[in-house]
Design a protein around this motif. Structure first.
Motif, PDB file in Angstrom:
ATOM      1  N   ARG A  59       0.841  -1.214   0.000  1.00 38.49           N
ATOM      2  CA  ARG A  59       0.000   0.000   0.000  1.00 38.49           C
ATOM      3  C   ARG A  59       0.865   1.249   0.000  1.00 38.49           C
ATOM      4  O   ARG A  59       1.782   1.394   0.811  1.00 38.49           O
ATOM      5  CB  ARG A  59      -0.907   0.000   1.223  1.00 38.49           C
ATOM      6  CG  ARG A  59      -2.067  -1.001   1.109  1.00 38.49           C
ATOM      7  CD  ARG A  59      -2.822  -1.078   2.407  1.00 38.49           C
ATOM      8  NE  ARG A  59      -2.393  -0.046   3.341  1.00 38.49           N
ATOM      9  CZ  ARG A  59      -3.207   0.737   4.017  1.00 38.49           C
ATOM     10  NH1 ARG A  59      -4.476   0.619   3.885  1.00 38.49           N
ATOM     11  NH2 ARG A  59      -2.728   1.627   4.857  1.00 38.49           N
ATOM     12  N   LYS A  60       0.498   2.169  -0.915  1.00 42.45           N
ATOM     13  CA  LYS A  60       1.274   3.401  -1.069  1.00 42.45           C
ATOM     14  C   LYS A  60       1.329   4.207   0.232  1.00 42.45           C
ATOM     15  O   LYS A  60       2.361   4.792   0.578  1.00 42.45           O
ATOM     16  CB  LYS A  60       0.645   4.207  -2.207  1.00 42.45           C
ATOM     17  CG  LYS A  60       1.366   5.475  -2.520  1.00 42.45           C
ATOM     18  CD  LYS A  60       0.833   6.092  -3.780  1.00 42.45           C
ATOM     19  CE  LYS A  60       0.905   7.617  -3.778  1.00 42.45           C
ATOM     20  NZ  LYS A  60       2.006   8.214  -3.089  1.00 42.45           N
ATOM     21  N   ALA A  61       0.189   4.232   0.962  1.00 48.38           N
ATOM     22  CA  ALA A  61       0.151   5.046   2.198  1.00 48.38           C
ATOM     23  C   ALA A  61       1.226   4.567   3.181  1.00 48.38           C
ATOM     24  O   ALA A  61       1.833   5.380   3.890  1.00 48.38           O
ATOM     25  CB  ALA A  61      -1.228   4.953   2.839  1.00 48.38           C
TER      26      ALA A  61
ATOM     27  N   GLY B 263      14.650  11.944  -3.127  1.00 46.46           N
ATOM     28  CA  GLY B 263      14.325  11.738  -4.537  1.00 46.46           C
ATOM     29  C   GLY B 263      12.858  11.399  -4.671  1.00 46.46           C
ATOM     30  O   GLY B 263      12.477  10.232  -4.689  1.00 46.46           O
ATOM     31  N   THR B 264      12.036  12.427  -4.725  1.00 44.42           N
ATOM     32  CA  THR B 264      10.589  12.208  -4.822  1.00 44.42           C
ATOM     33  C   THR B 264       9.909  13.428  -5.434  1.00 44.42           C
ATOM     34  O   THR B 264      10.389  14.552  -5.281  1.00 44.42           O
ATOM     35  CB  THR B 264       9.970  11.909  -3.431  1.00 44.42           C
ATOM     36  OG1 THR B 264       8.547  11.751  -3.586  1.00 44.42           O
ATOM     37  CG2 THR B 264      10.245  13.007  -2.416  1.00 44.42           C
ATOM     38  N   HIS B 265       8.767  13.172  -6.112  1.00 40.90           N
ATOM     39  CA  HIS B 265       7.944  14.268  -6.643  1.00 40.90           C
ATOM     40  C   HIS B 265       6.750  14.518  -5.753  1.00 40.90           C
ATOM     41  O   HIS B 265       5.831  15.246  -6.126  1.00 40.90           O
ATOM     42  CB  HIS B 265       7.453  13.921  -8.051  1.00 40.90           C
ATOM     43  CG  HIS B 265       8.512  13.350  -8.914  1.00 40.90           C
ATOM     44  ND1 HIS B 265       8.654  11.999  -9.116  1.00 40.90           N
ATOM     45  CD2 HIS B 265       9.532  13.945  -9.557  1.00 40.90           C
ATOM     46  CE1 HIS B 265       9.710  11.782  -9.880  1.00 40.90           C
ATOM     47  NE2 HIS B 265      10.265  12.942 -10.151  1.00 40.90           N
TER      48      HIS B 265
ATOM     49  N   ALA C 218       3.950   3.411 -14.844  1.00 39.69           N
ATOM     50  CA  ALA C 218       3.441   2.724 -13.650  1.00 39.69           C
ATOM     51  C   ALA C 218       3.301   3.696 -12.488  1.00 39.69           C
ATOM     52  O   ALA C 218       2.375   3.592 -11.681  1.00 39.69           O
ATOM     53  CB  ALA C 218       4.379   1.584 -13.257  1.00 39.69           C
ATOM     54  N   GLU C 219       4.209   4.662 -12.405  1.00 42.19           N
ATOM     55  CA  GLU C 219       4.150   5.632 -11.310  1.00 42.19           C
ATOM     56  C   GLU C 219       2.926   6.522 -11.424  1.00 42.19           C
ATOM     57  O   GLU C 219       2.411   7.021 -10.441  1.00 42.19           O
ATOM     58  CB  GLU C 219       5.410   6.515 -11.323  1.00 42.19           C
ATOM     59  CG  GLU C 219       6.617   5.812 -10.787  1.00 42.19           C
ATOM     60  CD  GLU C 219       7.912   6.416 -11.298  1.00 42.19           C
ATOM     61  OE1 GLU C 219       8.946   5.823 -11.034  1.00 42.19           O
ATOM     62  OE2 GLU C 219       7.884   7.452 -11.983  1.00 42.19           O
ATOM     63  N   ARG C 220       2.513   6.758 -12.650  1.00 41.07           N
ATOM     64  CA  ARG C 220       1.361   7.621 -12.844  1.00 41.07           C
ATOM     65  C   ARG C 220       0.635   7.171 -14.104  1.00 41.07           C
ATOM     66  O   ARG C 220       0.900   7.677 -15.191  1.00 41.07           O
ATOM     67  CB  ARG C 220       1.809   9.082 -12.969  1.00 41.07           C
ATOM     68  CG  ARG C 220       0.652  10.040 -12.923  1.00 41.07           C
ATOM     69  CD  ARG C 220       1.142  11.455 -12.691  1.00 41.07           C
ATOM     70  NE  ARG C 220       0.031  12.379 -12.649  1.00 41.07           N
ATOM     71  CZ  ARG C 220      -0.451  13.011 -13.718  1.00 41.07           C
ATOM     72  NH1 ARG C 220       0.066  12.823 -14.902  1.00 41.07           N
ATOM     73  NH2 ARG C 220      -1.479  13.838 -13.576  1.00 41.07           N
TER      74      ARG C 220
HETATM   75  C1  LIG Z   1      16.070  11.450  -8.719  1.00 39.37           C
HETATM   76  C2  LIG Z   1      15.369  10.134  -8.653  1.00 39.37           C
HETATM   77  C3  LIG Z   1      16.093   8.963  -8.682  1.00 39.37           C
HETATM   78  C4  LIG Z   1      15.448   7.714  -8.579  1.00 39.37           C
HETATM   79  N1  LIG Z   1      16.199   6.592  -8.492  1.00 39.37           N
HETATM   80  C5  LIG Z   1      15.588   5.421  -8.233  1.00 39.37           C
HETATM   81  C6  LIG Z   1      16.329   4.242  -7.971  1.00 39.37           C
HETATM   82  O1  LIG Z   1      17.563   4.244  -7.959  1.00 39.37           O
HETATM   83  N2  LIG Z   1      15.647   3.091  -7.710  1.00 39.37           N
HETATM   84  C7  LIG Z   1      14.262   3.050  -7.681  1.00 39.37           C
HETATM   85  O2  LIG Z   1      13.696   1.993  -7.397  1.00 39.37           O
HETATM   86  N3  LIG Z   1      13.541   4.150  -7.959  1.00 39.37           N
HETATM   87  C8  LIG Z   1      14.159   5.327  -8.232  1.00 39.37           C
HETATM   88  N4  LIG Z   1      13.399   6.440  -8.472  1.00 39.37           N
HETATM   89  C9  LIG Z   1      11.931   6.307  -8.697  1.00 39.37           C
HETATM   90  C10 LIG Z   1      11.137   6.266  -7.399  1.00 39.37           C
HETATM   91  O3  LIG Z   1      11.368   5.058  -6.716  1.00 39.37           O
HETATM   92  C11 LIG Z   1       9.631   6.412  -7.656  1.00 39.37           C
HETATM   93  O4  LIG Z   1       9.194   5.342  -8.454  1.00 39.37           O
HETATM   94  C12 LIG Z   1       9.226   7.686  -8.348  1.00 39.37           C
HETATM   95  O5  LIG Z   1       9.972   8.779  -7.877  1.00 39.37           O
HETATM   96  C13 LIG Z   1       7.713   7.967  -8.137  1.00 39.37           C
HETATM   97  O6  LIG Z   1       7.415   8.126  -6.798  1.00 39.37           O
HETATM   98  P1  LIG Z   1       7.329   9.563  -6.068  1.00 39.37           P
HETATM   99  O7  LIG Z   1       8.277   9.556  -4.943  1.00 39.37           O
HETATM  100  O8  LIG Z   1       7.541  10.636  -7.024  1.00 39.37           O
HETATM  101  O9  LIG Z   1       5.921   9.613  -5.365  1.00 39.37           O
HETATM  102  P2  LIG Z   1       4.439   9.373  -5.855  1.00 39.37           P
HETATM  103  O10 LIG Z   1       3.650   9.398  -4.612  1.00 39.37           O
HETATM  104  O11 LIG Z   1       4.351   8.178  -6.735  1.00 39.37           O
HETATM  105  O12 LIG Z   1       4.121  10.655  -6.715  1.00 39.37           O
HETATM  106  C14 LIG Z   1       4.074  11.958  -6.146  1.00 39.37           C
HETATM  107  C15 LIG Z   1       3.496  12.911  -7.159  1.00 39.37           C
HETATM  108  O13 LIG Z   1       4.319  12.984  -8.310  1.00 39.37           O
HETATM  109  C16 LIG Z   1       3.594  12.609  -9.472  1.00 39.37           C
HETATM  110  N5  LIG Z   1       4.413  11.706 -10.264  1.00 39.37           N
HETATM  111  C17 LIG Z   1       5.165  10.677  -9.800  1.00 39.37           C
HETATM  112  N6  LIG Z   1       5.750  10.014 -10.821  1.00 39.37           N
HETATM  113  C18 LIG Z   1       5.305  10.635 -11.937  1.00 39.37           C
HETATM  114  C19 LIG Z   1       5.521  10.403 -13.307  1.00 39.37           C
HETATM  115  N7  LIG Z   1       6.268   9.397 -13.738  1.00 39.37           N
HETATM  116  N8  LIG Z   1       4.928  11.248 -14.183  1.00 39.37           N
HETATM  117  C20 LIG Z   1       4.150  12.286 -13.781  1.00 39.37           C
HETATM  118  N9  LIG Z   1       3.905  12.533 -12.476  1.00 39.37           N
HETATM  119  C21 LIG Z   1       4.467  11.727 -11.583  1.00 39.37           C
HETATM  120  C22 LIG Z   1       2.369  11.840  -8.963  1.00 39.37           C
HETATM  121  O14 LIG Z   1       1.285  11.945  -9.831  1.00 39.37           O
HETATM  122  C23 LIG Z   1       2.095  12.518  -7.654  1.00 39.37           C
HETATM  123  O15 LIG Z   1       1.379  13.711  -7.864  1.00 39.37           O
HETATM  124  C24 LIG Z   1      14.022   7.676  -8.528  1.00 39.37           C
HETATM  125  C25 LIG Z   1      13.295   8.860  -8.515  1.00 39.37           C
HETATM  126  C26 LIG Z   1      13.929  10.067  -8.557  1.00 39.37           C
HETATM  127  C27 LIG Z   1      13.117  11.313  -8.499  1.00 39.37           C
END
Ligand SMILES: Cc1cc2nc3c(=O)[nH]c(=O)nc-3n(C[C@H](O)[C@H](O)[C@H](O)COP(=O)(O)OP(=O)(O)OC[C@H]3O[C@@H](n4cnc5c(N)ncnc54)[C@H](O)[C@@H]3O)c2cc1C
Length: 308
Positions: free
Chosen positions: A198-200, A227-229, A293-295
Motif C-alpha cells: 500500500r502506497k500510504a 528523490g521524490t515528486h 506505472a508511477e502515474r
Molecule cells: C532522482 C530520482 C532517482 C530515482 N532513483 C531510483 C532508484 O535508484 N531506484 C528506484 O527503485 N527508484 C528510483 N526512483 C523512482 C522512485 O522510486 C519512484 O518510483 C518515483 O519517484 C515515483 O514516486 P514519487 O516519490 O515521485 O511519489 P508518488 O507518490 O508516486 O508521486 C508523487 C506525485 O508525483 C507525481 N508523479 C510521480 N511520478 C510521476 C511520473 N512518472 N509522471 C508524472 N507525475 C508523476 C504523482 O502523480 C504525484 O502527484 C528515482 C526517482 C527520482 C526522483
C-alpha cells in the motif's frame, strides 16, 4: 483499472516489447515529456538549461542488466568520457548508474572495479557518482558495493527504497560510514513479504526514514537526498529539517526531468538544493514503463502522441 501500476510493471519485463516498441514513432514522441532526447548532447543541453536556473543535473544513460562483459566495458567507457565532457563544458553534472549495467549479474569483481573507476573519475573531475538501487534481489550486493566505493571515494552516493521493509535497518547500518543516500519510494514490482503493497504505508515509511537521515545530518553524519515528486511530503521534510536545525545545503531534493518542473523551480527559489535526473539513450522502454506505472494517467501522453 486496466492500466494500473502492475500492468505497466509487467510490460516493463517484456524483452519482446523492449525490442519493438522503441521503434514506434508515437511512443518515441510520448517520451519527450520525460527525456530531452536520446543523444548525449540533448542531455548536455538540458543540463545547461537547468544550470541557468540553479539546478544541478544527474545524467543517466538508459539501459538495464547486461549479459556480456563487453557491454559493461562500453557503459564504463561511456561514463568515463561523459565525466570529461561535463568538466570540459563546466557543467554542474553528476552521473547515476545501475550496477547491473556495470556487470553486477555477470561478474561482481568486474562490476566493482568499473564502479571504482567511475567513482575515481568523478572525484578527479569534481563530479559525483550515484549508484541506483534496482529490484530487491540486488540490495545486499549494491549496498556492499557502495560501502567499498564510499570508503575509497567519498564523492559517491546510493539510492535506497522506502517501500522495502528492510530499509530502516539498512539506513541505520550504513550511517556510520557517513553515506550520501538518495531516498526514493521504489519503482519495481515487489512481493508483499518484501515491500509495502500500500502506497500510504510507503509514504509513512519514507517520512520516518527521512527523519532518521535528517537527525544523522544534524550530527554531521549522512547527506540526505530526497528523490521524490511528492510535493506535500517534500514540504513536510523541509519543515522537519527546519525544526531540527538542518540547513538547506545539508540535504537536497532530486526529481526527474519533466516531472513537477514548476515545483522544482519553486523549491530552488526558496533556497533548496535541487537536482534533476536527466535520462538519455535509446534503451528507454523498460524505464518508460516504470514512469507510466508511477502515474498511469501518463498513458494519456502516449494516446495524444498517437493522434497528435
Ligand atoms: C532522482 C530520482 C532517482 C530515482 N532513483 C531510483 C532508484 O535508484 N531506484 C528506484 O527503485 N527508484 C528510483 N526512483 C523512482 C522512485 O522510486 C519512484 O518510483 C518515483 O519517484 C515515483 O514516486 P514519487 O516519490 O515521485 O511519489 P508518488 O507518490 O508516486 O508521486 C508523487 C506525485 O508525483 C507525481 N508523479 C510521480 N511520478 C510521476 C511520473 N512518472 N509522471 C508524472 N507525475 C508523476 C504523482 O502523480 C504525484 O502527484 C528515482 C526517482 C527520482 C526522483
Amino acid at each position: 483499472m486496466p492500466f494500473g501500476r502492475g500492468f505497466f510493471l509487467a510490460l516493463a519485463k517484456s524483452d519482446y516489447l523492449n525490442n519493438h516498441v522503441t521503434r514506434w514513432g508515437f511512443v518515441r514522441r510520448a517520451t519527450k515529456k520525460f527525456m530531452p532526447g536520446e543523444a548525449t548532447d540533448d542531455a548536455m543541453r538540458a543540463c545547461a538549461d537547468l544550470a541557468a536556473d540553479g539546478r544541478g543535473t544527474l545524467f543517466t544513460r538508459l539501459g538495464e542488466a547486461i549479459t556480456q562483459t563487453a557491454e559493461a566495458t562500453a557503459v564504463r567507457d561511456h561514463y568515463l568520457q561523459l565525466f570529461d565532457e561535463i568538466k570540459r563544458r563546466g557543467l554542474p553534472g553528476h552521473v547515476s548508474v545501475k550496477p547491473t549495467q556495470l556487470g553486477l549479474d555477470v561478474d561482481v569483481a568486474l562490476c566493482e572495479s568499473y564502479t571504482m573507476e567511475l567513482a575515481a573519475k568523478a572525484e578527479a573531475t569534481g563530479s559525483f557518482l550515484w549508484i541506483d538501487m534496482e529490484d530487491s534481489s540486488y540490495v545486499d550486493r549494491t549496498l556492499a558495493l557502495y560501502r567499498k566505493v564510499k570508503e575509497a571515494h567519498p564523492a559517491s552516493g546510493v539510492a535506497m527504497q522506502a517501500y522495502l521493509f528492510r530499509t530502516p535497518k539498512d539506513v541505520a547500518d550504513l550511517l556510520p560510514v557517513k553515506p550520501v543516500i538518495r531516498l526514493v519510494k521504489g519503482a519495481y514490482a515487489e512481493p508483499p513479504h518484501v515491500a509495502y503493497p500500500r502506497k500510504a504505508d510507503t509514504d509513512r515509511a519514507y517520512f520516518d526514514i527521512s527523519d532518521a537521515m535528517l537527525r544523522s545530518a544534524r550530527e554531521g553524519g549522512c547527506l540526505p537526498v530526497f528523490g521524490t515528486h511528492d510535493v506535500p511530503l517534500v514540504s513536510r521534510i523541509v519543515a522537519r529539517a527546519k525544526e531540527l536545525g538542518v540547513a538547506p545545503g545539508q540535504y537536497e531534493v532530486h526529481m526527474l526531468y519533466g516531472i513537477k518542473d514548476a515545483d522544482q523551480r519553486r523549491l530552488r527559489r526558496e533556497g533548496e538544493t535541487v537536482k534533476t535526473l536527466v535520462s538519455y539513450g535509446s534503451a528507454w522502454f523498460k524505464w518508460y514503463m516504470r514512469r507510466l506505472a508511477e502515474r498511469p494517467a501518463n498513458v494519456g501522453f502516449v494516446i495524444r502522441s498517437m493522434i497528435g
